[in-house]
Design an enzyme around this catalytic site. Structure first.
Site, mmCIF file in Angstrom:
data_model
loop_
_atom_site.group_PDB
_atom_site.id
_atom_site.type_symbol
_atom_site.label_atom_id
_atom_site.label_comp_id
_atom_site.label_asym_id
_atom_site.label_seq_id
_atom_site.Cartn_x
_atom_site.Cartn_y
_atom_site.Cartn_z
ATOM 1 N N LYS A 11 0.855 -1.212 0.000
ATOM 2 C CA LYS A 11 0.000 0.000 0.000
ATOM 3 C C LYS A 11 0.873 1.238 0.000
ATOM 4 C CE LYS A 11 1.033 1.136 4.473
ATOM 5 N NZ LYS A 11 1.792 2.323 4.884
ATOM 6 N N ASP A 135 -1.598 -1.674 10.793
ATOM 7 C CA ASP A 135 -1.897 -1.700 9.356
ATOM 8 C C ASP A 135 -2.460 -3.033 8.895
ATOM 9 O OD1 ASP A 135 -0.911 0.835 9.091
ATOM 10 O OD2 ASP A 135 0.931 0.254 8.039
HETATM 11 O O1 C5P Z 1 1.009 -1.165 15.101
HETATM 12 P P1 C5P Z 1 2.411 -1.363 14.645
HETATM 13 O O2 C5P Z 1 3.050 -2.583 15.231
HETATM 14 O O3 C5P Z 1 2.589 -1.303 13.170
HETATM 15 O O4 C5P Z 1 3.198 -0.107 15.218
HETATM 16 C C1 C5P Z 1 4.599 -0.076 15.261
HETATM 17 C C2 C5P Z 1 5.004 1.106 16.117
HETATM 18 O O5 C5P Z 1 4.665 2.314 15.461
HETATM 19 C C3 C5P Z 1 4.296 1.173 17.448
HETATM 20 O O6 C5P Z 1 4.995 0.451 18.412
HETATM 21 C C4 C5P Z 1 4.328 2.660 17.733
HETATM 22 O O7 C5P Z 1 5.605 3.043 18.211
HETATM 23 C C5 C5P Z 1 4.179 3.269 16.370
HETATM 24 N N1 C5P Z 1 2.782 3.602 16.041
HETATM 25 C C6 C5P Z 1 2.167 4.664 16.674
HETATM 26 N N2 C5P Z 1 0.881 5.007 16.339
HETATM 27 C C7 C5P Z 1 0.215 4.329 15.396
HETATM 28 C C8 C5P Z 1 0.820 3.241 14.724
HETATM 29 C C9 C5P Z 1 2.109 2.916 15.067
HETATM 30 O O8 C5P Z 1 2.758 5.311 17.540
HETATM 31 N N3 C5P Z 1 -1.028 4.695 15.079
#
Ligand code: C5P
Length: 290
Positions: A11, A135
């Site tokens: 994406k 995501d």
């Molecule tokens: O959800 P995901 O594992 O992809 O997120 C990775 C990191 O990105 C999280 O640990 C956080 O530090 C950051 N993040 C965030 N806010 C979001 C998505 C991700 O702070 N909405």
């Protein structure tokens, strides 16, 4: 059923507007995610235990890999006392802002559910996906979407009028950007950290009712603030792309991929040749119809 083979697409974010940091440490956001048909490939077969292999030796094949964690969560949730042999053919760059690993996890959940005769309803798969990563739920469907919350609340949308006939050029500079680093760095950029709500919904309207040039002027990614400051090469990419025929361009997700949108596939191909002439041939690139 002997085995399943699935493509795992990626994406880009046409807008990534951040609305502040939440008490749980994540960031509240509103984003438009657009599917891009550049894919990893996954192969699944039932097996006595869980085994993952990967074409890229840089990737872990244990719980350090989101595919492995997705499979674990499937077997724990269904209480199925079996496993699966999974092979991941990695074609997409890592830490690229393209959601490649998240897509791999979503495809794994859906494929295992299919392989084991659908023990989980869609709503449960969606819950497991949201726990694996912000995501991941987006990749359980295949349409453009408006995502809110931490990105896990997905509203599927019809194809955008402004994107009809358009194409993507993706450029990965050869280094990745850590997603946690990008989000944490926002603390130094208050304007980017505290965006104005409603921009993503407004861009949806523009994409549905106007053309690429008009909508493209409203593309925005709050995570560019830290990323472009640390990696000025990404600014040079965007300047060059704009000067050489891109209707719009932006960094995707937390980077490091820059994408351009052109009016046609041939336009994206010729833009890629110009990029190679200017920046050399060492960067990973992809051209694909939108
Ligand atoms: O959800 P995901 O594992 O992809 O997120 C990775 C990191 O990105 C999280 O640990 C956080 O530090 C950051 N993040 C965030 N806010 C979001 C998505 C991700 O702070 N909405």
């Amino acid at each position: 059923m002997q085995h399943l083979e699935k493509s795992s697409p990626c994406k880009v974010n046409l807008i990534l507007n951040i609305l502040g940091k939440r008490p749980d440490g994540f960031h509240e956001l509103e984003t438009i995610m657009h599917p891009v048909n550049v894919c990893d490939e996954l192969r699944f077969e039932r097996a006595p235990s869980l085994e993952l292999t990967c074409s890229d030796s840089a990737l872990p094949t244990d719980a350090g890999n989101l595919v492995f964690r997705a499979a674990q969560s499937f077997f724990v949730d269904t209480r199925i006392q079996e496993g699966a042999r999974i092979h991941l053919q990695k074609n997409l760059p890592l830490a690229a802002g393209l959601g490649g690993g998240s897509a791999n996890a979503a495809v794994t959940l859906a494929a295992l559910n299919e392989l084991f005769d659908n023990p989980l309803p869609p709503v449960r798969i969606n819950e497991l996906a949201g726990r694996l990563g912000s995501d991941v739920p987006f990749f359980l469907q295949s349409a453009p979407a408006l995502a809110t919350g931490r990105g896990e609340q997905v509203e599927s949308l019809p194809p955008f009028k402004a994107m009809q006939g358009a194409a993507f050029l993706l450029i990965h500079p050869g280094f990745g950007i850590s997603t946690p680093w990008a989000y944490q760095s926002l603390a130094r950029y208050p304007a980017a950290l505290n965006g104005t709500p409603g921009r993503a919904r407004h861009l949806v309207t523009l994409l549905q009712t106007t053309n690429l040039k008009t909508a493209g002027a409203e593309f925005y990614n709050a995570l560019e603030a830290p990323a472009l400051h640390k990696y000025p090469l990404l600014i040079l990419f965007q300047e060059f792309l704009r000067e050489n025929g891109a209707s719009a361009c932006l960094m995707s997700g937390s980077g490091s991929t820059t994408f351009a949108i052109t009016d046609s596939l041939s336009g994206a191909e010729s833009l890629r040749e110009k990029v190679k002439g200017k920046f050399g041939t060492s960067h990973w690139t992809a051209v694909v119809a939108a």
